[in-house]
Scaffold this motif. Structure first.
Motif, mmCIF file in Angstrom:
data_model
loop_
_atom_site.group_PDB
_atom_site.id
_atom_site.type_symbol
_atom_site.label_atom_id
_atom_site.label_comp_id
_atom_site.label_asym_id
_atom_site.label_seq_id
_atom_site.Cartn_x
_atom_site.Cartn_y
_atom_site.Cartn_z
ATOM 1 N N VAL A 145 0.859 -1.185 0.000
ATOM 2 C CA VAL A 145 0.000 0.000 0.000
ATOM 3 C C VAL A 145 0.899 1.240 0.000
ATOM 4 N N LEU A 146 0.931 1.927 -1.119
ATOM 5 C CA LEU A 146 1.787 3.105 -1.271
ATOM 6 C C LEU A 146 1.160 4.354 -0.675
ATOM 7 N N TYR A 147 -0.182 4.406 -0.700
ATOM 8 C CA TYR A 147 -0.865 5.595 -0.183
ATOM 9 C C TYR A 147 -2.302 5.249 0.164
ATOM 10 N N ARG A 148 -2.839 6.048 1.068
ATOM 11 C CA ARG A 148 -4.245 5.922 1.444
ATOM 12 C C ARG A 148 -5.030 7.062 0.796
ATOM 13 N N LEU A 149 -6.259 6.758 0.441
ATOM 14 C CA LEU A 149 -7.144 7.756 -0.151
ATOM 15 C C LEU A 149 -8.230 8.098 0.852
ATOM 16 N N THR A 150 -8.327 9.359 1.204
ATOM 17 C CA THR A 150 -9.284 9.803 2.213
ATOM 18 C C THR A 150 -10.173 10.911 1.653
ATOM 19 N N LEU A 151 -11.265 11.178 2.351
ATOM 20 C CA LEU A 151 -12.155 12.279 1.977
ATOM 21 C C LEU A 151 -11.611 13.569 2.574
ATOM 22 N N PRO A 152 -11.283 14.549 1.743
ATOM 23 C CA PRO A 152 -10.715 15.796 2.272
ATOM 24 C C PRO A 152 -11.711 16.530 3.168
ATOM 25 N N GLU A 153 -11.188 17.170 4.178
ATOM 26 C CA GLU A 153 -12.036 17.980 5.055
ATOM 27 C C GLU A 153 -12.654 19.125 4.259
ATOM 28 N N GLY A 154 -13.932 19.316 4.421
ATOM 29 C CA GLY A 154 -14.616 20.406 3.740
ATOM 30 C C GLY A 154 -15.130 20.067 2.360
ATOM 31 N N ALA A 155 -14.858 18.855 1.878
ATOM 32 C CA ALA A 155 -15.349 18.469 0.554
ATOM 33 C C ALA A 155 -16.866 18.340 0.572
ATOM 34 N N GLY A 156 -17.495 18.605 -0.566
ATOM 35 C CA GLY A 156 -18.912 18.318 -0.674
ATOM 36 C C GLY A 156 -19.811 19.463 -1.100
ATOM 37 N N GLN A 157 -19.248 20.616 -1.444
ATOM 38 C CA GLN A 157 -20.114 21.707 -1.877
ATOM 39 C C GLN A 157 -20.920 21.316 -3.111
ATOM 40 N N SER A 158 -20.328 20.467 -3.952
ATOM 41 C CA SER A 158 -21.038 20.037 -5.158
ATOM 42 C C SER A 158 -22.265 19.205 -4.820
ATOM 43 N N THR A 159 -22.261 18.549 -3.661
ATOM 44 C CA THR A 159 -23.443 17.755 -3.289
ATOM 45 C C THR A 159 -24.640 18.657 -3.023
ATOM 46 N N VAL A 160 -24.381 19.824 -2.443
ATOM 47 C CA VAL A 160 -25.449 20.797 -2.194
ATOM 48 C C VAL A 160 -25.962 21.339 -3.524
ATOM 49 N N MET A 161 -25.051 21.586 -4.454
ATOM 50 C CA MET A 161 -25.466 22.059 -5.768
ATOM 51 C C MET A 161 -26.305 21.001 -6.483
ATOM 52 N N ALA A 162 -25.882 19.749 -6.385
ATOM 53 C CA ALA A 162 -26.660 18.662 -7.008
ATOM 54 C C ALA A 162 -28.050 18.588 -6.395
ATOM 55 N N ALA A 163 -28.103 18.686 -5.070
ATOM 56 C CA ALA A 163 -29.392 18.601 -4.378
ATOM 57 C C ALA A 163 -30.319 19.740 -4.773
ATOM 58 N N SER A 164 -29.754 20.879 -5.148
ATOM 59 C CA SER A 164 -30.554 22.041 -5.545
ATOM 60 C C SER A 164 -30.820 22.091 -7.043
ATOM 61 N N GLY A 165 -30.340 21.072 -7.778
ATOM 62 C CA GLY A 165 -30.532 21.062 -9.225
ATOM 63 C C GLY A 165 -29.627 22.023 -9.960
ATOM 64 N N ASP A 166 -28.482 22.335 -9.355
ATOM 65 C CA ASP A 166 -27.594 23.346 -9.928
ATOM 66 C C ASP A 166 -26.388 22.761 -10.650
ATOM 67 N N LEU A 167 -26.423 21.469 -10.970
ATOM 68 C CA LEU A 167 -25.370 20.856 -11.780
ATOM 69 C C LEU A 167 -25.984 20.274 -13.047
ATOM 70 N N GLU A 168 -25.295 20.490 -14.153
ATOM 71 C CA GLU A 168 -25.723 19.870 -15.412
ATOM 72 C C GLU A 168 -24.969 18.581 -15.692
ATOM 73 N N GLY A 169 -23.790 18.417 -15.073
ATOM 74 C CA GLY A 169 -23.002 17.216 -15.316
ATOM 75 C C GLY A 169 -22.020 16.949 -14.195
ATOM 76 N N VAL A 170 -21.594 15.693 -14.088
ATOM 77 C CA VAL A 170 -20.550 15.317 -13.124
ATOM 78 C C VAL A 170 -19.639 14.285 -13.789
ATOM 79 N N CYS A 171 -18.372 14.267 -13.350
ATOM 80 C CA CYS A 171 -17.384 13.311 -13.859
ATOM 81 C C CYS A 171 -16.814 12.507 -12.698
ATOM 82 N N PHE A 172 -17.285 11.282 -12.547
ATOM 83 C CA PHE A 172 -16.757 10.391 -11.514
ATOM 84 C C PHE A 172 -15.580 9.612 -12.093
ATOM 85 N N THR A 173 -14.442 9.673 -11.406
ATOM 86 C CA THR A 173 -13.217 9.063 -11.940
ATOM 87 C C THR A 173 -12.787 7.809 -11.189
ATOM 88 N N SER A 174 -13.558 7.368 -10.223
ATOM 89 C CA SER A 174 -13.297 6.101 -9.533
ATOM 90 C C SER A 174 -14.506 5.769 -8.677
#
Length: 247
Positions: A145-174
């Motif tokens: 295991v060369l590195y660990r992948l964690t959720l950065p502190e403060g991440a997630g503003q895009s989730t609020v935008m999605a919930a409000s219908g304010d995103l037209e697209g998203v790119c999930f890379t994993s």
């Protein structure tokens, strides 16, 4: 007048995110950068082995920074981006699979690794498909295991935008970007609304494992590129999300 096309991208907050923002901007979209992954190096390096398998650009770069070298091992990289990082480090890349996935790596090596030691160097979220497949082919497999992948502190503003219908697209890379997006949405008490917002937008997944994770969590996936390549993913998401009419 053409409607704004806001596209969220979740890459780690390094040159990958900067490049993604630049690409989306060049495609005429409005980038919404929201890193869903942070890289925490472990400092570990693989032991000597007949084969060394690298599954990410990040892993190759961390090994290069540590001064590690593959030596006489056969060096295998999951795809061209990882291979480019390995070559930049001065190493010879011996093998690349036709399909850039754990399954592709197993298919590439299965006939050659019986009785050999294979070092798999990757993150802490690697699939068991690779390890199990190589062991079934008769290899002795050692995971580093060369590195660990964690959720950065403060991440997630895009989730609020999605919930409000304010995103037209998203790119999930994993798969992990999907899981962390949903975890960040849950932390904000908007998980159901965010999923509904995604399902009203164009959702892109970089490959089948990512698509399967999204679908398993109730997220409809509209775009999966033929190659596991971010530029192709972003281009197809923007193309699908761009409005076809003018006001």
């Amino acid at each position: 007048m053409t409607r704004e096309v806001r596209v969220a991208v979740f890459r780690p907050d390094d040159e990958r995110l900067a490049d993604a923002v630049e690409l989306l901007d060049s495609l005429g979209a409005t980038p919404v950068p929201d890193p869903m992954l942070a890289v925490e190096p472990t400092g570990a390096v693989p032991d000597a082995a007949s084969y060394v398998v690298l599954t990410s650009k990040t892993g190759a770069e961390l090994l290069a920074e540590s001064g590690w070298s593959p030596g006489a091992a056969t060096l295998v990289c999951i795809g061209p981006t990882t291979a480019e990082a390995a070559r930049t480090a001065g190493w010879t890349v011996d093998l690349l699979p036709e399909k850039y996935s754990s399954t592709g790596l197993v298919d590439l090596l299965a006939d050659d690794v019986a009785g050999e030691t294979v070092a798999v160097a990757r993150s802490d979220h690697g699939s068991d498909v690779l390890l199990d497949g190589l062991r079934a082919a008769g290899a002795t497999v050692e995971e580093t295991v060369l590195y660990r992948l964690t959720l950065p502190e403060g991440a997630g503003q895009s989730t609020v935008m999605a919930a409000s219908g304010d995103l037209e697209g998203v790119c999930f890379t994993s798969s992990l970007t999907v899981e962390n997006f949903l975890a960040a949405a849950a932390d904000r008490d908007v998980r159901d609304e965010a999923v509904a917002g995604l399902n009203d937008a164009v959702v892109g997944a970089i490959g089948d494992p990512t698509r399967e994770t999204a679908v398993a969590n109730g997220v409809d996936v509209d775009v999966v590129p033929d190659r596991a390549d971010f530029e192709e993913l972003a281009c197809r998401v923007v193309e699908a999300a761009a409005p076809t009419h003018h006001d």
